[in-house]
Design a protein around this motif. Sequence first.
Motif, PDB file in Angstrom:
ATOM      1  N   GLY A  28      34.667  49.843 -17.977  1.00  0.00           N
ATOM      2  CA  GLY A  28      33.535  50.115 -17.222  1.00  0.00           C
ATOM      3  C   GLY A  28      33.788  51.188 -16.225  1.00  0.00           C
TER       4      GLY A  28
ATOM      5  N   LEU B 138      29.054  49.387 -12.195  1.00  0.00           N
ATOM      6  CA  LEU B 138      27.738  49.354 -12.802  1.00  0.00           C
ATOM      7  C   LEU B 138      27.319  48.539 -13.899  1.00  0.00           C
ATOM      8  CD1 LEU B 138      28.030  53.205 -12.846  1.00  0.00           C
ATOM      9  CD2 LEU B 138      26.946  51.761 -11.060  1.00  0.00           C
ATOM     10  N   ASN B 139      28.371  47.880 -14.341  1.00  0.00           N
ATOM     11  CA  ASN B 139      27.833  46.900 -15.520  1.00  0.00           C
ATOM     12  C   ASN B 139      27.462  45.330 -14.587  1.00  0.00           C
ATOM     13  OD1 ASN B 139      28.305  44.377 -17.242  1.00  0.00           O
ATOM     14  ND2 ASN B 139      28.697  45.939 -18.709  1.00  0.00           N
TER      15      ASN B 139
ATOM     16  N   GLU C 134      24.447  53.930 -17.300  1.00  0.00           N
ATOM     17  CA  GLU C 134      24.114  52.430 -16.827  1.00  0.00           C
ATOM     18  C   GLU C 134      23.415  52.379 -15.588  1.00  0.00           C
ATOM     19  OE1 GLU C 134      28.478  52.696 -18.749  1.00  0.00           O
ATOM     20  OE2 GLU C 134      26.941  53.926 -17.803  1.00  0.00           O
TER      21      GLU C 134
END
Length: 337
Positions: free
Chosen positions: A238, A246-247, A220
């Motif tokens: 996540g 990071l998303n 990511e």
Amino acid sequence: MTLAALRAKKHACTVKPLTRTVEEARAVMAAAQTSGVATQVTAQPNTSDWACRIVERVQSGILGDVTEVHVWSYRPCWPQGMPKRPDGEDPIPDTLDWNLWIGPAPMRPFKDNWPNGSPIPDLPPHNWGGSKVYHPFNHRGWWDFGTGALGDMGCHYLNTPYRALKLGYPTAISASSSRQYEESFPLASIVTYDYPAREGFAPVRIVWYDGGLKPPRPAEMGDEDLPDESVLYIGTKGKMLGDRILNPELEAKAQTIPATLQRRGNTWEEWHVACKGGEPAGCHFGLGGVLAEFVLLGDIALRTGKRIAYDPQAVRITNDAEADALLRQPYHNGWKL
């Protein structure tokens, strides 16, 4: 000195990792419980806005079950990996009581600086201790006096994960490292801790890296590099680096998580409040002692090169007598616990 302060009913603020052995950590924790005084370990505050935000995000469930935490530091910033101590001895400065400085460790001659041609590795980046052998900074790299990079920084970086994940004691610890020597810590190491399920939390594995080693970079992150030091939380929904998910979509959603934890001052502000009879410091000895055991158990796994099984109630390493013996140390030079 910490025990002497507690027994004299003096408030005690001690630098991480609090003690050099698990036996000492348990003794200090027990004394703190009955002392009636304020205590504090100088670990990175876990009640700052930044730390509280991390705890709130982890405990909100936005990452899912956190099953791995990776923690790393560029340290050591002092010499390690020495095949042996330097030969000979130097005059002891008038300002130093060498016998007192040695304390309960095995006696050795005083050496000031490493002589030219000595078997010392290249000084590490950010070196703070120069070519000094032991005093006043480079004792950190010796088994007899220090706790290595893990002991130096582990309490800082694990303080917030311990709070966020309500961690107690690990049940199994293993380690790998660069070349080992009898008296000094290795140049780099990886230490792995396994924790059982706790109420509301899944089993979790914590992995420590030092000496420039880092975990695999999450996909990511794209081309972004991992920082020199940080904490990476890996959940079933996540991943979070420091306090940043990071998303991007999950990070945007996390902005709505309410602030429910009390934000407090820095280490010294918390300490001053506790000394005046207010709320205990965030990293009081009850937590600081557990963090000390975290790093000290890792050092034992590192020193023995074995996977160790730990029974925290009995304070025993149950699968290896050599490792179990390192929970305590013989005292020399007339000292006793």
